[in-house]
Design a protein around this motif. Structure first.
Motif, mmCIF file in Angstrom:
data_model
loop_
_atom_site.group_PDB
_atom_site.id
_atom_site.type_symbol
_atom_site.label_atom_id
_atom_site.label_comp_id
_atom_site.label_asym_id
_atom_site.label_seq_id
_atom_site.Cartn_x
_atom_site.Cartn_y
_atom_site.Cartn_z
ATOM 1 N N ALA B 181 0.726 -1.206 -0.054
ATOM 2 C CA ALA B 181 0.207 -0.016 0.037
ATOM 3 C C ALA B 181 0.837 1.264 -0.020
ATOM 4 O O ALA B 181 0.149 2.339 -0.290
ATOM 5 C CB ALA B 181 -1.017 0.057 1.182
ATOM 6 N N GLY B 182 2.257 0.958 0.195
ATOM 7 C CA GLY B 182 3.176 2.247 0.292
ATOM 8 C C GLY B 182 2.739 3.183 1.343
ATOM 9 O O GLY B 182 2.925 4.379 1.375
ATOM 10 N N VAL B 183 2.552 2.533 2.677
ATOM 11 C CA VAL B 183 2.288 3.400 3.801
ATOM 12 C C VAL B 183 3.449 3.384 4.631
ATOM 13 O O VAL B 183 4.492 2.491 4.460
ATOM 14 C CB VAL B 183 0.846 2.850 4.547
ATOM 15 C CG1 VAL B 183 -0.374 3.524 3.677
ATOM 16 C CG2 VAL B 183 1.098 1.545 4.868
ATOM 17 N N GLU B 184 3.664 4.158 5.844
ATOM 18 C CA GLU B 184 4.419 4.318 6.708
ATOM 19 C C GLU B 184 4.395 2.920 7.711
ATOM 20 O O GLU B 184 3.397 2.496 7.823
ATOM 21 C CB GLU B 184 4.186 5.609 7.868
ATOM 22 C CG GLU B 184 4.201 6.721 6.794
ATOM 23 C CD GLU B 184 5.456 7.221 6.419
ATOM 24 O OE1 GLU B 184 6.666 7.188 6.977
ATOM 25 O OE2 GLU B 184 5.549 7.643 4.970
ATOM 26 N N GLN B 189 2.018 -1.010 11.272
ATOM 27 C CA GLN B 189 2.175 -1.681 12.364
ATOM 28 C C GLN B 189 0.883 -1.711 12.946
ATOM 29 O O GLN B 189 0.088 -2.686 13.657
ATOM 30 C CB GLN B 189 3.108 -1.217 13.337
ATOM 31 C CG GLN B 189 4.697 -1.815 13.247
ATOM 32 C CD GLN B 189 5.687 -0.993 13.889
ATOM 33 O OE1 GLN B 189 5.349 0.036 14.268
ATOM 34 N NE2 GLN B 189 6.938 -1.527 13.886
ATOM 35 N N GLN B 190 0.006 -0.651 13.123
ATOM 36 C CA GLN B 190 -1.191 -0.346 13.876
ATOM 37 C C GLN B 190 -2.221 -1.470 13.242
ATOM 38 O O GLN B 190 -3.111 -1.994 13.989
ATOM 39 C CB GLN B 190 -1.849 1.197 14.006
ATOM 40 C CG GLN B 190 -1.063 1.867 14.953
ATOM 41 C CD GLN B 190 -1.138 1.109 16.422
ATOM 42 O OE1 GLN B 190 -2.133 0.870 16.680
ATOM 43 N NE2 GLN B 190 0.034 1.153 17.279
ATOM 44 N N LEU B 191 -2.451 -1.313 11.883
ATOM 45 C CA LEU B 191 -3.172 -2.286 11.090
ATOM 46 C C LEU B 191 -2.724 -3.728 11.534
ATOM 47 O O LEU B 191 -3.870 -4.423 11.695
ATOM 48 C CB LEU B 191 -3.155 -2.202 9.628
ATOM 49 C CG LEU B 191 -3.646 -0.687 9.204
ATOM 50 C CD1 LEU B 191 -3.272 -0.467 7.713
ATOM 51 C CD2 LEU B 191 -5.163 -0.907 9.122
ATOM 52 N N VAL B 192 -1.682 -3.809 11.543
ATOM 53 C CA VAL B 192 -1.301 -5.351 11.871
ATOM 54 C C VAL B 192 -1.760 -5.759 13.288
ATOM 55 O O VAL B 192 -2.326 -6.878 13.556
ATOM 56 C CB VAL B 192 0.343 -5.672 11.638
ATOM 57 C CG1 VAL B 192 0.515 -7.012 12.077
ATOM 58 C CG2 VAL B 192 0.513 -5.669 10.213
ATOM 59 N N MET B 220 -4.543 1.229 1.772
ATOM 60 C CA MET B 220 -4.502 1.803 0.604
ATOM 61 C C MET B 220 -5.409 3.070 0.549
ATOM 62 O O MET B 220 -5.250 3.952 0.162
ATOM 63 C CB MET B 220 -4.828 0.792 -0.530
ATOM 64 C CG MET B 220 -3.759 0.066 -1.133
ATOM 65 S SD MET B 220 -4.172 -1.602 -1.714
ATOM 66 C CE MET B 220 -5.013 -0.790 -3.473
ATOM 67 N N MET B 221 -6.718 2.776 1.239
ATOM 68 C CA MET B 221 -7.698 3.855 1.476
ATOM 69 C C MET B 221 -7.118 5.173 2.276
ATOM 70 O O MET B 221 -7.313 6.192 2.144
ATOM 71 C CB MET B 221 -8.838 3.373 2.094
ATOM 72 C CG MET B 221 -9.793 2.231 1.250
ATOM 73 S SD MET B 221 -10.728 2.782 0.028
ATOM 74 C CE MET B 221 -12.163 2.866 0.600
ATOM 75 N N ILE B 222 -6.311 4.661 3.633
ATOM 76 C CA ILE B 222 -5.938 5.790 4.351
ATOM 77 C C ILE B 222 -4.778 6.395 3.432
ATOM 78 O O ILE B 222 -4.846 7.555 3.796
ATOM 79 C CB ILE B 222 -5.087 5.030 5.409
ATOM 80 C CG1 ILE B 222 -6.267 4.156 6.347
ATOM 81 C CG2 ILE B 222 -4.359 6.031 6.382
ATOM 82 C CD1 ILE B 222 -5.614 3.333 7.312
ATOM 83 N N PRO B 227 -9.782 9.234 6.415
ATOM 84 C CA PRO B 227 -9.506 8.959 7.565
ATOM 85 C C PRO B 227 -9.241 7.508 8.134
ATOM 86 O O PRO B 227 -10.101 6.766 7.763
ATOM 87 C CB PRO B 227 -10.666 9.712 8.651
ATOM 88 C CG PRO B 227 -11.402 10.590 7.605
ATOM 89 C CD PRO B 227 -11.207 10.021 6.365
ATOM 90 N N ALA B 228 -8.271 7.272 9.188
ATOM 91 C CA ALA B 228 -7.955 5.887 9.485
ATOM 92 C C ALA B 228 -9.143 5.040 9.981
ATOM 93 O O ALA B 228 -9.505 4.052 9.573
ATOM 94 C CB ALA B 228 -6.695 5.888 10.461
ATOM 95 N N LYS B 229 -9.947 5.850 10.788
ATOM 96 C CA LYS B 229 -11.034 5.027 11.375
ATOM 97 C C LYS B 229 -12.116 4.646 10.233
ATOM 98 O O LYS B 229 -12.699 3.566 10.207
ATOM 99 C CB LYS B 229 -11.769 5.982 12.622
ATOM 100 C CG LYS B 229 -10.898 6.036 13.977
ATOM 101 C CD LYS B 229 -11.472 6.659 14.809
ATOM 102 C CE LYS B 229 -10.715 6.943 16.023
ATOM 103 N NZ LYS B 229 -11.345 7.687 17.087
ATOM 104 N N ASP B 230 -12.563 5.621 9.546
ATOM 105 C CA ASP B 230 -13.356 5.179 8.357
ATOM 106 C C ASP B 230 -13.062 4.230 7.331
ATOM 107 O O ASP B 230 -13.638 3.218 7.266
ATOM 108 C CB ASP B 230 -13.778 6.622 7.560
ATOM 109 C CG ASP B 230 -14.374 7.660 8.559
ATOM 110 O OD1 ASP B 230 -14.618 7.282 9.656
ATOM 111 O OD2 ASP B 230 -14.256 8.704 7.941
ATOM 112 N N ALA B 231 -11.660 4.198 7.213
ATOM 113 C CA ALA B 231 -11.238 3.333 6.451
ATOM 114 C C ALA B 231 -11.256 1.945 7.025
ATOM 115 O O ALA B 231 -11.594 0.967 6.551
ATOM 116 C CB ALA B 231 -9.692 3.863 6.001
#
Lengths: 610, 258
Positions: B181-184, B189-192, B220-222, B227-231
């Motif tokens: 997703a090319g994210v930080e 880590q939070q997602l995992v 990817m959506m974030i 916003p992270a929560k909505d995603a």
């Protein structure tokens, strides 16, 4: 008048000393459905229940008004042991309901992170710190919780000296967890911190000692099962082994007494069980004795078979079935006598009210199993040309298809599946789950809902129940066979199931296999609903029972029947994989969810789950 | 596909697959949904430099859909190869996804291809195809559904080299989410962490565990600005369950993580 004055006084003084916000009260029952998955997801043990904690006594430094009102002695603090997580029955600490609710989730997260506390002050801070580090989303909410907690503490307390020093340390620890190492010493206990967990209450006498005595009165759980309203009580173990203790230390003969008949209506007090319940609610600490005499006074009669006129109608002479003896590794022919039975004196009955709503939903959901119209290929007549068949006939004239059968037609095709549900009706299902519900009640609801769901789907199904008294009578209750339709009559029979006797599962499985084999469907599913290991009072226990059942399951598989077991026994993972294979069973740890789970499982098993 | 597929190995599966390919053996991949089965096959096809024909199996799939059929053209009827036949002729990897969804009699056409004979008899044209040396059969399924009516025949299973997949370890999964997703790293880590919390609910409150695929979607959506929560709610919570109470609990969990 006295009462009125008392009430006004109470309202005045108690009201003055209270700092709770009733309008923002959130109860544990409101959020328990969300709390339980939340707790499990954050790492809490799946076997742990969440229940209400009883208030615990803390000797805090009270203000004058609080002392006057007699308040602020008992506080509901959260704690957990191997069995359950206890949270306050309701929280009204903060003026904002959202915050009160959030406190529940915070406590659940904390408990999931730190199952045991060694050092109250240090461990709570550490756990808070870890939570805040791992879950950035918690930070903001914790900050508002901490702030609100301090406001409440300000309003409640008036301290000086050592106690003030201690209180300040606690406040610093709440605001920035992990900052304080030592809790300063001070007399009395500190005002409990609602954000933290407490250790389990200390029991006075030999709390850690194992209870070696089998509690003979375990069947009476129904009577004393707690009191969901009142929460759990603290218990102390008392030492009553010395027989000389008690009121009378001299011989009865030498006691002069004088009796007089007084007619006094005491029947109220003779309701032993009710009385025990109210007594238990009034007590702060319940003493538990190791003597079993009281329990043993109730005599169990369940070994006897009921008299013929009270029993269900036996159908025929009984069926002789083999049993597997693992020591000889062979089938002992005609060892068991299985007696099919039919409850003949039941009244037709409608579906109980409490199941109506969910039954409607299930029927709706199961309607998708109804035979759909499908294209049948290579038909002699039909709505459309079957081009594939036509081509086959053209390109390969020698093949089976001929030019006459080149049509497609749409017809409803029934699912080629029959399912037999076999329910364990042994005495163990008489055990209580809650004050109102026994395992058998859950099984009854399960059977009813399952029947409702399947009657909506059009799948063929039958239902049987079983129990046993040694090998001479394996009682095989016909609840609904494949031929009859599901009606008020069958429902009456389902409603009349009673627990009794033991669990000789092998014989019941063999008979069910035989019944299923008569069904001319391609798939045959044998669903077993059980609450424990196979057992009986003869040699059918432990390994013998397991091996025989396993053998019966093998035989069923070999004959094209697919067995699947659903159980509410927590320890089932010890033996069910051996019996049914790792994919052949499901443990429903929360028995009360069984009625909803089983239809879902059926959808999963038979393939149209969404 | 164009650019090369970056596949992060979980533990030896690349080596096993290569050996199976070198020995002309078919491969069976088991694993929960969204754990990277298809991705693995695509990556391996690229490494071995073979084309891949993917067939998503369903219960209406007939043997003719795999092997081929006669069609009517301007000149009369002609034979059209199915994807399996094409792979056999050209030397490609034929990948049957969710093979248990196909009816058992359909999968029997695979038998002569999956053992030492490596042949495909075309009944309707009378042809007997010997498989190209680069042909490889790969099938996959999800063993978690506990479906009684579906499952592979033992005779089918025993023709395959089997690999078992699961969701990757915390570190690997973080790496995968970052990369896909090319994210930080922090977000990944939070997602995992959230996914691991949700996986503890499997069997209890959820039928299926949160897959790596869902995490990547959410990431990817974030990344694209949601916003992270909505995603997380729309990419992770909603796809997992319909139960209001479970959904509520998951939303609380998401709140704790972001």
């Amino acid at each position: 008048m006295e009462e009125l004055v008392g009430k006004i006084w109470h309202r005045l003084v108690w009201g003055q000393s209270q700092v709770e916000f009733d309008s923002a009260r959130v109860t544990l029952n409101d959020c328990i459905d969300q709390l339980a998955p939340y707790y499990r997801a954050l790492g809490g043990d799946t076997g742990i229940q969440i229940e209400a904690a009883t208030p615990r006594r803390f000797k805090i430094q009270r203000r004058f008004l609080q002392r006057l009102a007699g308040s602020h002695q008992y506080f509901s603090v959260s704690w957990q042991d191997q069995r359950s997580l206890r949270l306050p029955k309701s929280i009204a600490l903060f003026p904002d309901a959202e915050l009160n609710k959030y406190l529940y989730f915070w406590l659940a997260a904390l408990a999931a992170r730190r199952p045991t506390l060694n050092h109250w002050f240090g461990d709570n801070q550490q756990a808070c710190l870890q939570l805040l580090q791992d879950y950035p989303g918690l930070k903001k909410r914790y900050a508002s919780l901490a702030e609100a907690t301090l406001v409440v503490r300000d309003q409640t307390l008036e301290l000086e000296g050592d106690q003030l020093v201690r209180e300040q340390a606690i406040r610093r620890a709440i605001l920035s967890p992990g900052s304080e190492r030592q809790l300063p010493l001070a007399p009395g206990s500190a005002l409990p911190v609602p954000l933290w967990l407490y250790s389990q209450p200390i029991r006075l006498v030999c709390a850690a000692a194992e209870d070696h005595l089998v509690n003979a009165a375990s069947d009476r759980k129904t009577d004393t099962q707690d009191l969901s309203e009142a929460g759990r009580k603290e218990a102390t173990r008392i030492d009553d082994s010395r027989e000389t203790d008690g009121l009378m230390v001299f011989q009865l003969e030498s006691l002069f007494t004088w009796g007089e008949q007084v007619s006094l209506d005491r029947c109220q007090e003779e309701e032993m069980d009710d009385d025990l319940n109210t007594a238990a609610q009034d007590l702060d600490i319940i003493s538990v004795s190791r003597q079993r005499r009281a329990g043993a006074a109730k005599v169990k009669f369940d070994l006897d078979l009921p008299a013929a006129e009270n029993d269900d109608l036996p159908l025929g002479e009984g069926i002789r079935l083999p049993e597997w003896d693992y020591r000889k590794s062979k089938l002992v022919q005609d060892y068991c006598l299985l007696q099919p039975m039919l409850a003949d004196n039941t009244e037709p009955a409608p579906l109980p009210d409490h199941l109506r709503g969910i039954a409607r939903k299930l029927r709706h959901r199961f309607a998708i199993l109804r035979p759909e119209r499908q294209w049948l290929h290579r038909q002699a007549s039909g709505e459309e040309l079957d081009l594939a068949a036509y081509l086959d006939a053209l390109t390969d004239p020698g093949a089976a298809t001929d030019l006459n059968q080149t049509f497609k037609s749409r017809k409803a095709v029934a699912r080629d599946l029959s399912c037999l549900l076999l329910a364990d009706l042994s005495m163990s299902t008489d055990a209580a789950l809650t004050q109102e519900q026994r395992v058998i009640d859950v099984i009854r609801d399960t059977l009813l809902l399952f029947a409702e769901a399947l009657s909506g789907s059009g799948d063929q199904f039958a239902m049987y129940g079983f129990s046993s008294v040694k090998n001479k009578q394996v009682r095989y209750h016909l609840l609904k066979n494949f031929a009859e339709s599901y009606s008020d009559h069958t429902r009456g029979r389902l409603l009349s199931i009673k627990p009794g006797f033991y669990t000789r599962m092998g014989a019941a499985v063999r008979q069910s296999t035989a019944v299923l084999k008569l069904q001319k469907t391609q798939q045959r599913l044998l669903l077993i609903v059980s609450d424990g290991k196979p057992n009986d009072i003869d040699q059918y226990e432990g390994r013998y029972g397991i091996e025989d059942t396993r053998q019966a399951i093998f035989e069923a598989r070999a004959q094209g029947v697919q067995p699947f077991c659903v159980t509410v026994d927590d320890k089932a993972s010890d033996y069910l994989p051996y019996l049914f294979g790792s994919q052949g069973y499901e443990v429903v740890s929360d028995a009360q969810r069984l009625p909803e789970m089983l239809p879902k499982l059926y959808l999963n098993l038979t393939g149209v789950a969404g | 596909m164009g650019n090369s597929i970056n596949y992060i190995e979980q533990g030896g599966e690349v080596e096993i697959f290569k050996h199976a390919a070198a020995n002309f053996l078919p491969v069976l991949i088991k694993g929960p949904t969204g754990c990277g089965k298809t991705r693995f096959v695509e990556a391996m096809a690229q490494r071995l430099n073979r084309p891949v024909y993917t067939i998503a199996c369903h219960d209406d799939l007939t043997a003719a859909d795999l092997v081929g059929r006669h069609l009517i053209g301007a000149e009369g009827t002609y034979w059209q190869d199915g994807p399996l036949t094409r792979a056999v002729r050209e030397g490609a990897i034929c990948y049957l996804d969710e093979v248990v969804e196909a009816r058992k009699d359909t999968t029997v056409v695979l038998h002569p291809l999956a053992d030492h004979r490596r042949i495909l008899p075309l009944e309707r044209t009378g042809e007997l195809l010997q498989a190209h040396s680069d042909f490889m059969l790969v099938i996959s399924y999800n063993p978690g559904y506990q479906n009684m009516l579906k499952g592979l025949k033992p005779s089918t299973r025993q023709r395959f080299v089997a690999l078992s997949f699961d969701y990757p370890s915390k570190e690997l999964e973080t790496e995968i989410v970052c990369q896909e997703a090319g994210v930080e790293v922090e977000l990944a880590q939070q997602l995992v962490l959230l996914a691991q919390a949700l996986r503890r609910l499997k069997g209890h409150d959820l039928e299926e565990a949160a897959s790596t695929r869902l995490l990547i979607y959410a990431a990817m959506m974030i990344k694209s600005g949601l916003p992270a929560k909505d995603a997380c709610i729309s990419c992770i919570a909603e796809p997992l369950t319909d139960e209001a109470e479970t959904l509520g609990a998951i939303c609380q969990l998401i709140d704790a993580h972001f």
